[in-house]
Structure formats: structure tokens, C-alpha cells
Design a protein around this motif. Structure first.
Motif, short mmCIF file in Angstrom:
data_model
loop_
_atom_site.label_atom_id
_atom_site.label_comp_id
_atom_site.label_asym_id
_atom_site.label_seq_id
_atom_site.Cartn_x
_atom_site.Cartn_y
_atom_site.Cartn_z
N ILE A 76 0.84 -1.19 0.00
CA ILE A 76 0.00 0.00 0.00
C ILE A 76 0.88 1.25 0.00
N PRO A 77 0.71 2.13 -0.99
CA PRO A 77 1.50 3.37 -1.03
C PRO A 77 1.01 4.35 0.03
N THR A 78 1.79 5.38 0.29
CA THR A 78 1.41 6.34 1.34
C THR A 78 0.07 7.01 1.03
N GLU A 79 -0.20 7.29 -0.25
CA GLU A 79 -1.46 7.95 -0.57
C GLU A 79 -2.66 7.02 -0.39
N GLY A 80 -2.40 5.71 -0.30
CA GLY A 80 -3.48 4.76 -0.09
C GLY A 80 -3.73 4.43 1.36
N GLN A 81 -2.87 4.93 2.26
CA GLN A 81 -3.06 4.66 3.68
C GLN A 81 -4.34 5.30 4.20
N CYS A 82 -5.10 4.52 4.95
CA CYS A 82 -6.35 4.97 5.58
C CYS A 82 -7.44 5.25 4.55
N GLN A 83 -7.26 4.75 3.34
CA GLN A 83 -8.25 4.91 2.27
C GLN A 83 -8.91 3.55 1.99
N ILE A 84 -10.01 3.59 1.26
CA ILE A 84 -10.71 2.36 0.88
C ILE A 84 -10.03 1.77 -0.34
N SER A 85 -9.73 0.49 -0.27
CA SER A 85 -9.01 -0.19 -1.36
C SER A 85 -9.73 -1.46 -1.78
#
Length: 310
Positions: free
Chosen positions: A128-137
Motif C-alpha cells: 500500500i503506497p502512502t497515498e493509499g493509507q487509511c483509504q478504501i481499497s
């Protein structure tokens, strides 16, 4: 470094990245995350298994590029690691296309106005890249050895990622977090069979023999795989680097009949497709099959009905 404990209700903050403030927040269980539930409801109302199967199969075939390379196995030594890794990138756009979604910032797409990241892996974890942290994937995993795939939906909180990061700052998902806080979207689902994978090494040597004409290769292929649906892509792979392989395949029909006693049915021909359906073969998307059973159908169809039978 792996996570030793993963809990909901704790304080989480994503890793720092330029131009973005790392805001601390409370992690929620999947059932309490309203955005996650909204995206989940939208996804599971669709035939995801069908959509993801087509997307994964197309991405793998695109990377293999069988019509130009003659490759049909992603695990072949002829496929390097960078090519295998590119399956995930190819898959993102195919999933968007299958679901009727668009590439939209700030992540990969939006579902019901909620930003969503698309992550795919051919390994055992997603990075998971930093921009994807705490986001819905949307998390898609492809098992190349078993030719299958599965998918989850998850909010990838930084608190639920492993401590160790790679050189790009990407982190894997803690196994316990995936188990406890993800929503299964698609269970392990097989990918379409690749008939060429059924050939023995000796048969492959014949089908891919160098300096042998396409018609001879295809005649051998159909003879080795009777009553087996062979997709158009497999025929193009056998004839890799040559022009008009499907015309050569049609030209091989007589040779196949004389050498193997098989009749080749072509999915693009309506009459052949109808006959194949009666025999239990699905020749969708221009697939082919060489079968001994066509004579049986012809015999049954030509037999007059007994008076009084209707």
C-alpha cells in the motif's frame, strides 16, 4: 516487521508525505465504516466474479502477449519478474472498464463519490503506497500457480499495515487486519483454462517446432487436444509471429479430419457454433473445438421420427 496486535478503535495517523497533513483519526470496524459499507453495497450488487475473472485473464494475456511471443504461462522462465509484476498495473484499468468506472483523483477511481484505490498483487500481500493509507481499497490477489484469483474490500489504515516499508515507502497489510477488517468480495475463483498448459513437453515440442508451417502446428494441436475448447488466443499463440493464423486454422480442418478423424468446429461460424452447443461445447468469443462426436449429432438429426412422436 509484522504487526503483533491489530485493534479497532485505536488512534491512527498515515505516514507523512509532502503537501499533505497527516491527520490522526480513530480506526473503525468494517461494519461501522459508513463509506466502506456504501462502496461494498455498490460492488456486491454486481457480478464481480465474472467482471474480475475477465479483467484478470485479459491482463495476464496482455502481459504474456502470446501472439507475438508464443508464451502462455506466466511462470515460464521466459517471463521476467518485472513483467509478472506489471500484471497488477494492467489489471487496474481492466477492472475500471469492467465496472464502468473512470480514472478519477485523488486515488484510482470514485464509487458513489467515495475515493477508492485499486491494488492487485501476484504475491501473498499487497503493498500500500502512502497515498493509499487509511483509504478504501479494492484488493485483488492473483495466484498464478493455481490460475485463480480472489478479492477483498478494506480501508487500509496505517495502524493495520506492517512496520517494514520498501524503498518506495509502501507497506504490506497485516494478516490479522486483513482477516478481521476486510470485506470478502470474491472467493478464490478459477481463471479460464489454458489448453496449451495441458500439453506434455513432447507435445509442446511438436506444436511449437521451429521451421514448421502453421497448418502443421495446428493440425498437431487439435489432434493432441480432442474435445477441448481452444480459445482464439491459444491459436494465435501457437502461430506467434505469423500473419492470419485463423485462416491457417481453417485450412487445417481437412488435415485434422484425415490424420485424427476429428471435425473442427469454428465459433465464428453460426452453423458450427450451433452444432457445438448441441454437443455441450461453448464456442463463445470465436473459440474452436476438434471433436469426434459431430457425426453422432448429424446421424440423430437425420433420423426420421417414428409416426406419432412429436
Amino acid at each position: 516487521m509484522r504487526k503483533t496486535a491489530v485493534l479497532a478503535g485505536g488512534i491512527c495517523a498515515p505516514d507523512e508525505r509532502p503537501g499533505h497533513a497527516a491527520r490522526a483519526h480513530v480506526t473503525e470496524d468494517a461494519c461501522d465504516d459508513l463509506e466502506l459499507q456504501k462502496v461494498s453495497a455498490w460492488l456486491i450488487s454486481r457480478p464481480l466474479s465474472m467482471h474480475f475473472t475477465r479483467a484478470v485473464d485479459d491482463a495476464v494475456r496482455h502481459v504474456l502477449d502470446g501472439a507475438r511471443t508464443g508464451r502462455f504461462d506466466l511462470l515460464s522462465p521466459e517471463v521476467d519478474s518485472d513483467e509478472r509484476a506489471s500484471v497488477g498495473t494492467k489489471l487496474q484499468y481492466r477492472v475500471l472498464n469492467e465496472l464502468g468506472l473512470y480514472k478519477e483523483p485523488p486515488l484510482d477511481t470514485r464509487i458513489l463519490h467515495v475515493p477508492v484505490e485499486l491494488k492487485a498483487t501476484i504475491r501473498s500481500n499487497w503493498m500500500i503506497p502512502t497515498e493509499g493509507q487509511c483509504q478504501i481499497s479494492i484488493l485483488i490477489q492473483v495466484d498464478t500457480a493455481m490460475r485463480r484469483h480472489r478479492a477483498f474490500l478494506m480501508r487500509t489504515h496505517r495502524a493495520w499495515l506492517n512496520e517494514g516499508a520498501n524503498k518506495d515507502g509502501k507497506r504490506g497489510i497485516a494478516a490479522e487486519a486483513l482477516r478481521r477488517f476486510s470485506i470478502p468480495l470474491v472467493a478464490w475463483t478459477p481463471l479460464p483454462a489454458e489448453p496449451l498448459a495441458r500439453l506434455t513437453p513432447e507435445q509442446l515440442a511438436v506444436v511449437f517446432a521451429p521451421r514448421v508451417g502453421q497448418t502443421a502446428r495446428l493440425t498437431a494441436l487439435f489432434g493432441f487436444l480432442p474435445d477441448t475448447v481452444i480459445p482464439r488466443s491459444s491459436i494465435e499463440t501457437v502461430c506467434f509471429g505469423n500473419r492470419d493464423p485463423l485462416r491457417r486454422a481453417r485450412q487445417a480442418k481437412d488435415a485434422v479430419r484425415s490424420t485424427s478423424g476429428l471435425e473442427v468446429l469454428v465459433g465464428t461460424w453460426v452453423q458450427d457454433r450451433i452444432r457445438a452447443e448441441k454437443l455441450g461445447f461453448d464456442l463463445k468469443d470465436g473459440a474452436w473445438v476438434a471433436t469426434r462426436a459431430t457425426g453422432i449429432v448429424a446421424s440423430i438429426e437425420s433420423t426420421p421420427l417414428h409416426p406419432g412422436i412429436w
